[in-house]
Design an enzyme around this catalytic site. Structure first.
Site: not given
Ligand code: DGJ
Length: 723
Positions: A363, A473-475, A522, A544
């Site tokens: 990020d 690919w986060d959320m 993710c 995390d």
């Molecule tokens: C949440 C993810 O789980 C983290 O590893 C990281 O990518 C953050 N978001 C970044 O905002």
């Protein structure tokens, strides 16, 4: 034949002939004429034995509600006097919800059918699977329900889904249409994976009870709290022995799974979507997500063996399904938002010198993003941090001999973003209500085709702007005010499921456009660790929480349902950022060895001695990763029950083993605890990497007395090769 119809008794016997049988019967029902009952699921039966199963629907009752208390309906609807939770509430034009599904006929087909718009298990050829379609229909509303079962012959598991079609002229509203309804006689513990952010998938075992036990997500994502997975098992079942039944939903959105045990001793389990009120117009159909049904008489490990093989080989797809995963370094915990190209390259150089293969930029690389309060949606490079864009950075990383990966959070939008200023109606919202932010962000309305197209375009542009071989690919938030600007009032109850259909369309498109890219999903860590996401992306960031001791629990729990190769597992800095604990680099490396292995810290801060140790860990991972990818994984000792944790991998022929043993805390003058290694050739000798010889019979029947250093958070890893 995996599916046999016994005409006289009107019984469908579904079996892989070795591991399980599943039996359904057509029989009379006072309300509907003929309907379908589920009469057996368990150990494989000889085909002729299926004929002798008790006809559960016909067992006489002495109560005043005779005949209505426990029929094991294969797909019970509400309002029909069944008095138990229903698989479906279907409201017809008269406003009443009492659809009565009458059996109409069946088809037996080779192979497995795709599910329109949804992720699902697949067969690579027709001889891998056999499918049974059972047609039912409510004469009054003309609602047709087709129950679809597929026996995955070589994987020893069964899938079920349901297709609902409106064959009438009037609208029908479907409420939470379930993917399956199972009946089991007896009392069963419910084992499920619950949690929260940074503590996902703790194993909880809830004893049998009369009434309803339920897990549910109404978050628009499968969520951190309740994984869409549960096991039902008699109280004696443990890791290595006893019967157990697994239900895994192939879905990433709001879901429910409930178990109702009644006074006659029958358990009914229903699972599928939740938060769904779906309007079915004339001629339209609704496809439920798929449920994977797995059975083992070898305890939870036996069940996990089946699940891991099925998920790894016939749910995950694409080029990366069978490929060993690169050792990566991710900059998130190393730098958070505070980086520039120079800083990243300094970390990358160190990583390359230790043999790391992939650098992942997390990020903070886009828009004006220097904290989490802006820019989601503005997927163009922040040139103050990365002059010239992603390409020069990626080129420099490649020049170091590494691949380059990128973080994105495409389903989200920051109120402080150019995208939001241009399209304030593109987020989920309800007119006249506040737009509640979480982590300073809103959720894009993925039910809209224009939003889906925008996301496809934005990701395509980002991935085309440089050489990018990996995407995270986060959320990072779930739904509130889940309304869509494009849907009419009476269809707002469809938003949760429409979001998922939109997301799956996007994932299908992106992963087909970029078949060489390794995708990792993710969601604030492991908030969307489910079979839906794994269909498109073969690995998921597990949590995390990167503390090695906490990870023993998280990875152990996750392994009940998901293969280790799907779990992102990184070595991070000490003191650990989530819990403040200091553990040795050895312990951190040994814990992360289990999954998709990587590092997540600022390597420029480490002394040379630790860089050398990291180089050795990376080399070891490269030597062992064929085993952690394809080997059979068995849990040996649970951190939930003891100060220890242990697991093993075994090659198919048991010629090579990896045994990982951990002790969470030291005690003075400790008692001796032997940890048995069951998946071993008990007639052979093995050597470890130090040349010591171990006998398989002793490993299996006596066990290993671990040699831990005298400290908390200690580990021991044995790599054994048959002599
Ligand atoms: C949440 C993810 O789980 C983290 O590893 C990281 O990518 C953050 N978001 C970044 O905002």
């Amino acid at each position: 034949m995996a599916i046999v119809f016994h005409e006289q008794k009107r019984i469908f016997h579904l079996t892989d002939h070795t591991h399980f049988s599943f039996v359904l019967q057509v029989a009379p029902d006072p309300a509907t004429g003929d309907t379908l009952y589920h009469t057996y699921w368990g150990k494989a039966l000889a085909d002729e034995a299926a004929e002798y199963l008790p006809s559960l629907h016909a067992v006489p009752l002495a109560s005043f509600d005779e005949g209505t208390q426990f029929p094991p309906f294969a797909y019970p609807t509400s309002g029909r006097g069944d008095f138990r939770p229903a698989a479906l509430r279907a409201v017809g034009a008269d406003g009443c919800d009492c659809a009565l599904l009458q059996y109409e006929g069946y088809e037996i087909l080779p192979g497995k059918r795709r599910l329109q718009g949804l992720p699902a298990f697949y067969a690579e050829s027709d001889d891998e699977a056999d499918t049974l379609l059972l047609h039912m229909r409510d004469p009054k509303t003309a609602l047709k329900a087709t129950l679809c079962f597929t026996v995955m012959n070589r994987l020893h598991v069964l899938t079920q889904s349901v297709l609902l079609c409106n064959e009438s002229q009037e609208e029908i509203v479907l409420h939470d249409p379930a993917s399956c309804c199972i009946t089991l006689p007896g009392a069963y513990d419910m084992i499920h994976l619950h949690g929260k952010w940074a503590k996902e998938r703790s194993v909880e075992r809830v004893a049998s009870m009369h009434g309803i036990r339920e897990i549910r997500s109404c978050r628009g994502a499968s969520g951190h709290e309740h994984n869409p997975f549960a096991i039902f098992a008699p109280s004696q079942t443990d890791e290595n022995s006893g019967l157990c039944y697994g239900l895994s939903l192939v879905y990433s959105g709001s879901h429910r799974m409930l178990a109702d045990e009644n006074a006659y001793g029958y358990l009914r389990v229903i699972g599928g979507v939740s938060e769904c009120a779906w309007h079915l117009e004339k001629g339209e159909s609704f496809q439920t997500p798929e449920m994977l049904l797995s059975f083992s008489d070898q305890g939870f490990n036996g069940l996990s063996h089946l699940l891991h093989a099925a998920v790894r080989t016939r749910l995950c797809r694409g080029e990366w399904r069978d490929r060993e995963r690169p050792v990566l370094i991710n900059n998130w915990e190393g730098t958070y938002f505070d980086f520039n190209a120079e800083k990243l390259l300094a970390i990358a150089e160190k990583a390359a010198s230790a043999g790391v293969e992939l650098f992942v930029l997390d990020d903070g690389w886009f828009g004006r993003r220097n904290s989490d309060d802006c820019s989601l949606g503005d997927w163009y490079v922040n040139e103050e941090k990365l002059p010239g864009g992603l390409a020069p950075l990626s080129d420099s990383i490649h020049a170091l001999g590494m691949q380059f990966g990128l973080w994105m959070e495409p389903e989200m939008i920051s109120p402080d973003s150019d995208l939001y200023r241009a399209h304030p109606d593109w987020c989920l919202h309800v007119p006249g209500r506040p737009r509640s932010t979480r982590r300073n962000q809103l959720v894009l309305d993925m039910s809209r085709a224009d939003v889906q197209d925008y996301v496809i375009d934005a990701v395509t542009r980002a991935l085309g702007s440089a050489r990018i071989e990996y995407v995270k690919w986060d959320m990072n938030r779930n739904f509130a005010e889940a309304g869509s600007a494009l849907l009419p009032a009476d269809r707002q109850g469809e938003v949760h499921h429409r979001y998922m259909l939109g997301l799956y369309r996007v994932l299908e498109e992106i992963t087909s456009r970029f078949p060489h890219v390794l995708f990792e999903s993710c969601s604030g860590g492991g908030g969307r660790f489910d079979l839906g996401m794994l269909h498109y992306m073969p690995q998921t960031w597990t949590s995390d929480d990167t503390d090695a001791v906490e990870r023993l629990f998280i990875q152990y729990g996750t392994s009940m349902a998901y293969p280790p190769c799907a779990m992102g597992a990184h070595v991070s800095a000490v003191p650990n950022h989530q819990v403040g604990r200091k553990t040795t680099l050895k312990m951190r490396g040994d814990v992360a060895l289990m999954g998709a292995f990587g590092y997540e810290l600022d390597l420029t801060m480490l002394p040379e001695s630790e860089m050398q140790e990291i180089a050795q860990q990376v080399a070891r991972m490269k030597q062992l990763r064929h085993l952690t990818l394809r080997g059979r994984f068995t849990r040996l000792c649970s951190p939930f029950d003891s100060p220890f944790a242990a697991w093993q991998f075994a090659s198919e022929d048991q010629g090579e083993l990896l045994v990982c043993l951990f002790r969470r805390y030291a005690s003075a003058n400790p008692e001796h605890v032997y940890i048995r290694v069951p998946d071993v050739d008990e007639h052979a000798c093995y050597t470890d990497d130090e040349g010591r010889v171990w006998h398989g019979g002793v490993l299996k029947h006596v066990g290993i007395l671990p040699e831990f250093e005298q400290s908390d958070a200690a580990s021991m890893v044995l790599h054994l090769t048959r002599c």
